[in-house]
Scaffold this motif. Structure first.
Motif, mmCIF file in Angstrom:
data_model
loop_
_atom_site.group_PDB
_atom_site.id
_atom_site.type_symbol
_atom_site.label_atom_id
_atom_site.label_comp_id
_atom_site.label_asym_id
_atom_site.label_seq_id
_atom_site.Cartn_x
_atom_site.Cartn_y
_atom_site.Cartn_z
ATOM 1 N N PHE A 80 0.882 -1.163 0.000
ATOM 2 C CA PHE A 80 0.000 0.000 0.000
ATOM 3 C C PHE A 80 0.916 1.208 0.000
ATOM 4 O O PHE A 80 2.072 1.104 0.430
ATOM 5 C CB PHE A 80 -0.890 0.014 1.252
ATOM 6 C CG PHE A 80 -2.062 -0.921 1.180
ATOM 7 C CD1 PHE A 80 -2.871 -0.953 0.051
ATOM 8 C CD2 PHE A 80 -2.377 -1.749 2.238
ATOM 9 C CE1 PHE A 80 -3.962 -1.812 -0.024
ATOM 10 C CE2 PHE A 80 -3.467 -2.616 2.182
ATOM 11 C CZ PHE A 80 -4.261 -2.645 1.036
ATOM 12 N N THR A 139 2.156 2.677 14.683
ATOM 13 C CA THR A 139 1.721 1.855 13.552
ATOM 14 C C THR A 139 0.416 1.142 13.899
ATOM 15 O O THR A 139 0.049 1.029 15.072
ATOM 16 C CB THR A 139 2.760 0.756 13.214
ATOM 17 O OG1 THR A 139 2.910 -0.084 14.363
ATOM 18 C CG2 THR A 139 4.111 1.335 12.833
ATOM 19 N N ALA A 140 -0.222 0.622 12.871
ATOM 20 C CA ALA A 140 -1.445 -0.161 13.086
ATOM 21 C C ALA A 140 -1.118 -1.443 13.850
ATOM 22 O O ALA A 140 -1.942 -1.941 14.618
ATOM 23 C CB ALA A 140 -2.101 -0.495 11.746
ATOM 24 N N SER A 141 0.078 -1.975 13.641
ATOM 25 C CA SER A 141 0.476 -3.185 14.374
ATOM 26 C C SER A 141 0.422 -2.928 15.876
ATOM 27 O O SER A 141 -0.086 -3.757 16.646
ATOM 28 C CB SER A 141 1.903 -3.603 13.996
ATOM 29 O OG SER A 141 2.015 -3.814 12.621
ATOM 30 N N HIS A 180 -4.487 -9.283 8.151
ATOM 31 C CA HIS A 180 -3.077 -8.877 8.074
ATOM 32 C C HIS A 180 -2.216 -9.629 9.096
ATOM 33 O O HIS A 180 -2.687 -9.953 10.192
ATOM 34 C CB HIS A 180 -3.000 -7.373 8.329
ATOM 35 C CG HIS A 180 -1.641 -6.784 8.105
ATOM 36 N ND1 HIS A 180 -0.755 -6.579 9.128
ATOM 37 C CD2 HIS A 180 -1.040 -6.385 6.970
ATOM 38 C CE1 HIS A 180 0.359 -6.048 8.625
ATOM 39 N NE2 HIS A 180 0.209 -5.922 7.325
ATOM 40 N N SER A 182 -0.144 -8.629 11.105
ATOM 41 C CA SER A 182 0.041 -7.954 12.390
ATOM 42 C C SER A 182 -0.881 -8.549 13.460
ATOM 43 O O SER A 182 -0.599 -8.420 14.653
ATOM 44 C CB SER A 182 -0.207 -6.448 12.256
ATOM 45 O OG SER A 182 -1.502 -6.184 11.767
ATOM 46 N N GLY A 235 -11.052 -3.496 4.417
ATOM 47 C CA GLY A 235 -9.929 -3.443 3.490
ATOM 48 C C GLY A 235 -8.810 -4.381 3.891
ATOM 49 O O GLY A 235 -7.855 -3.977 4.554
ATOM 50 N N THR A 237 -5.470 -6.749 3.299
ATOM 51 C CA THR A 237 -4.242 -6.323 2.634
ATOM 52 C C THR A 237 -4.124 -6.899 1.216
ATOM 53 O O THR A 237 -3.691 -6.205 0.303
ATOM 54 C CB THR A 237 -3.030 -6.703 3.495
ATOM 55 O OG1 THR A 237 -3.261 -6.165 4.796
ATOM 56 C CG2 THR A 237 -1.755 -6.129 2.946
ATOM 57 N N ASP A 262 -9.880 -3.310 11.884
ATOM 58 C CA ASP A 262 -8.621 -2.942 11.252
ATOM 59 C C ASP A 262 -8.918 -2.335 9.879
ATOM 60 O O ASP A 262 -9.226 -3.048 8.926
ATOM 61 C CB ASP A 262 -7.734 -4.187 11.111
ATOM 62 C CG ASP A 262 -6.427 -3.891 10.385
ATOM 63 O OD1 ASP A 262 -6.157 -2.718 10.075
ATOM 64 O OD2 ASP A 262 -5.668 -4.861 10.129
ATOM 65 N N ALA A 264 -6.644 -0.216 8.391
ATOM 66 C CA ALA A 264 -5.345 0.453 8.266
ATOM 67 C C ALA A 264 -5.223 1.240 6.964
ATOM 68 O O ALA A 264 -4.888 2.420 6.976
ATOM 69 C CB ALA A 264 -4.214 -0.565 8.382
ATOM 70 N N ASN A 291 -4.575 4.195 9.225
ATOM 71 C CA ASN A 291 -3.254 4.808 9.082
ATOM 72 C C ASN A 291 -3.279 6.034 8.171
ATOM 73 O O ASN A 291 -3.247 5.880 6.952
ATOM 74 C CB ASN A 291 -2.270 3.802 8.463
ATOM 75 C CG ASN A 291 -1.771 2.772 9.440
ATOM 76 O OD1 ASN A 291 -1.918 2.929 10.650
ATOM 77 N ND2 ASN A 291 -1.165 1.719 8.920
ATOM 78 N N HIS A 293 -0.813 7.459 7.659
ATOM 79 C CA HIS A 293 0.485 7.321 6.987
ATOM 80 C C HIS A 293 0.443 6.385 5.780
ATOM 81 O O HIS A 293 1.457 6.163 5.143
ATOM 82 C CB HIS A 293 1.596 6.929 7.976
ATOM 83 C CG HIS A 293 1.580 5.511 8.486
ATOM 84 N ND1 HIS A 293 1.819 5.208 9.799
ATOM 85 C CD2 HIS A 293 1.389 4.328 7.886
ATOM 86 C CE1 HIS A 293 1.771 3.889 9.982
ATOM 87 N NE2 HIS A 293 1.510 3.342 8.828
ATOM 88 N N LYS A 294 -0.719 5.853 5.489
ATOM 89 C CA LYS A 294 -0.799 5.074 4.253
ATOM 90 C C LYS A 294 -1.365 5.921 3.122
ATOM 91 O O LYS A 294 -0.685 6.217 2.166
ATOM 92 C CB LYS A 294 -1.640 3.822 4.466
ATOM 93 C CG LYS A 294 -0.786 2.651 4.944
ATOM 94 C CD LYS A 294 -1.534 1.358 5.066
ATOM 95 C CE LYS A 294 -0.563 0.214 5.340
ATOM 96 N NZ LYS A 294 -1.221 -0.895 6.045
HETATM 97 C C1 LIG Z 1 -0.654 -2.096 6.440
HETATM 98 C C2 LIG Z 1 -1.640 -2.833 7.232
HETATM 99 C C3 LIG Z 1 -1.406 -3.105 8.585
HETATM 100 C C4 LIG Z 1 -0.102 -2.795 9.272
HETATM 101 O O1 LIG Z 1 0.149 -1.444 9.319
HETATM 102 P P1 LIG Z 1 1.441 -0.890 10.099
HETATM 103 O O2 LIG Z 1 1.065 0.519 10.393
HETATM 104 O O3 LIG Z 1 2.574 -1.005 9.137
HETATM 105 O O4 LIG Z 1 1.646 -1.708 11.298
HETATM 106 C C5 LIG Z 1 -2.400 -3.737 9.312
HETATM 107 N N1 LIG Z 1 -3.568 -4.078 8.733
HETATM 108 C C6 LIG Z 1 -3.822 -3.844 7.434
HETATM 109 C C7 LIG Z 1 -5.152 -4.242 6.854
HETATM 110 C C8 LIG Z 1 -2.870 -3.214 6.640
HETATM 111 O O5 LIG Z 1 -3.128 -2.982 5.357
#
Ligand SMILES: *Cc1c(COP(=O)(O)O)cnc(C)c1O
Length: 472
Positions: A80, A139-141, A180, A182, A235, A237, A262, A264, A291, A293-294
């Motif tokens: 992403f 981070t999302a993690s 994901h 994570s 959404g 990954t 989630d 993200a 995020n 940041h994405k």
């Molecule tokens: C990218 C993503 C994550 C992890 O995001 P980080 O901020 O890099 O930890 C978690 N869940 C989904 C669905 C993602 O696309």
């Protein structure tokens, strides 16, 4: 460094930064380097004597830059995106200059209060319920780990924090098969155990099947296990599949299970009201992560984590040794208690800059365009006799493969693999693969800040031409 030198070099760097942003498309998206190429250029020991900044910067350009993957190129369509924008970079310059460590209110009141208000802004922008309270995580993690730890403490009456697990704490976590990695990681770290993560089957749209979830919950209950948390996805990954949040939320309420959403990547799309069908029922969830940041033009790292009950979060994480106690603790938000690390960067500033400089309308317009490009390419692929779409395209991530009628099934994967390798080698486009139902797919994830229709058209043209060459 002397003050006047800092001024001189800072100006020089800003000029370089502006040039880079203007010309990023001229760089090969994926660098042409082999493992170890950069390492051998870097001295094995640090310099004893100070060096001239000119020579440091020259080495940055000659050694480091050639080994960079250019995430900011609109021809970057792998993973992403990890977007940035000019206002976001400008804010990061100020953040670095202030050098504040924003662990609690007193260590920078502005940071704490700006963060509180930015989370309120984001909540409104995404149409999230006003019962949610937000906090910025790295981070999302990390946010997902916080959700699972919070669920664990809430369910165990905060006893595991004190005593560790007892033999009766046999918890189970649920997610779809498409979730994901994570989540797998969080389940391990939180002490739940990877074998206690149930991966629920998905339907033909790669979305979790609620009936299968309920079956799994009932079976675990019959076996004396404790269903703890469901992690659903807005959404996924691989293919940005949208789990049925509303139905999952109802099951979580029925069985008293924590529901963590989630979103993200795709959470950003909720800024566009016509995409809010994706989040229907989210007000019933316990926590939600996305995020900026994405896809929201705010450079890494910046994760927005929302919870229904911040007290439960704070009770899980609070630690107040004497040296951290302040006289205002009762009246302020000390975000160190809202997550794992003590030290916190001033991340709210870049959100403030981005949202104000682009305006919600500007952000919405860009996201709408990105989705429209995705839908355009979806139709192109559908209408091409030799290509096949492998998953629905709710947004702007496409999973598909080259599959001419004359080609035998067992040759298809290798040909598609070669298409990716050949194209990534050119530096004109960088994209990756994914696997759906065991089938190898090409995966294009668009959404770079500067993405325009022409970049999508070029990518599609390049893929068709390369595929054509493969089969002759
Ligand atoms: C990218 C993503 C994550 C992890 O995001 P980080 O901020 O890099 O930890 C978690 N869940 C989904 C669905 C993602 O696309």
């Amino acid at each position: 460094m002397e003050a006047q030198d800092f001024r001189k070099y800072a100006h020089q760097l800003v000029d370089w930064m502006a040039d880079y942003m203007e010309n990023v498309e001229d760089y090969p998206v994926l660098p042409k380097v082999n493992p170890g190429d950069i390492l051998k250029e870097i001295p094995t020991s640090p310099p004893e004597q100070k060096e001239e900044f000119d020579s440091i910067f020259a080495d940055f350009k000659s050694t480091i830059l050639p080994g960079m993957t250019h995430w900011e190129s609109p021809n970057f369509m792998a993973y992403f995106p990890g977007n940035k924008s000019q206002p976001s970079v400008l804010a990061e310059m100020l953040t670095a200059t202030l050098g504040a460590q924003c662990m609690q209110w007193l260590t920078s009141p502005s940071a704490a209060e700006l963060e509180e208000q930015m989370m309120n802004w984001l909540r409104q922008m995404l149409g999230l319920p006003n019962t949610f309270t937000g906090v910025i995580q790295d981070t999302a993690s990390t946010a997902t780990l916080c959700a699972i730890l919070t669920a664990r403490e809430h369910k165990s009456d905060y006893k595991i924090n004190d005593n560790g697990f007892s033999s009766s704490d046999r918890f189970v976590i649920y997610s779809s098969r498409e979730i994901h990695s994570s989540i797998d990681k969080a389940v391990k770290i939180a002490g739940i155990g990877a074998n206690n993560l149930r991966k629920i089957p998905v339907d033909e749209r790669f979305a979790l099947i609620p009936e299968q979830l309920e079956k799994a919950i009932q079976k675990d209950l019959e076996n004396g296990l404790k269903p703890l948390c469901v992690v659903s996805a807005i959404g996924t990954t691989s293919s940005t599949a949208i789990d049925p949040i509303d139905a999952i939320a109802d099951l979580c309420i029925k069985y008293d299970i924590w529901h963590h959403v989630d979103a993200a990547y795709a959470g950003t799309a909720l800024i566009v009201p016509e995409m809010r069908w994706m989040s229907k029922g989210v007000e019933k969830a316990d926590s939600f992560v996305f995020n900026p940041h994405k896809w929201m033009f705010t450079n890494f790292d910046c994760t927005a984590y929302f919870v229904k009950d911040p007290l439960v979060l704070v009770k899980t994480f609070t630690i107040t040794p004497d040296y951290l106690k302040t006289s205002v603790d009762e009246r302020v938000k000390n975000y160190r208690d809202w997550g794992i690390p003590l030290g916190r960067r001033f991340r709210a500033l870049k959100l403030w800059f981005v949202i104000r400089e682009m305006g919600v309308q500007g952000i919405r317009e860009k996201i709408r365009n990105h989705i429209a490009y995705g839908q355009w390419l979806k139709r192109e692929i559908e209408n091409h006799p030799d290509f096949e779409l492998m998953a629905p395209v709710p947004l702007n991530t496409l999973c598909f493969r080259y599959r001419p009628k004359s080609m035998k099934e067992d040759a298809i994967e290798a040909v598609n693999q070669r298409i990716i390798e050949e194209i990534n080698k050119t530096g004109k486009l960088f994209f990756m693969q994914t696997t759906l139902n065991g089938t190898f797919c090409l995966r294009l994830a668009m959404g770079n800040t500067n993405l325009a229709k022409k970049h999508v058209e070029n990518a599609w043209k390049l893929i068709q031409e390369t595929a054509d060459k493969m089969s002759h």
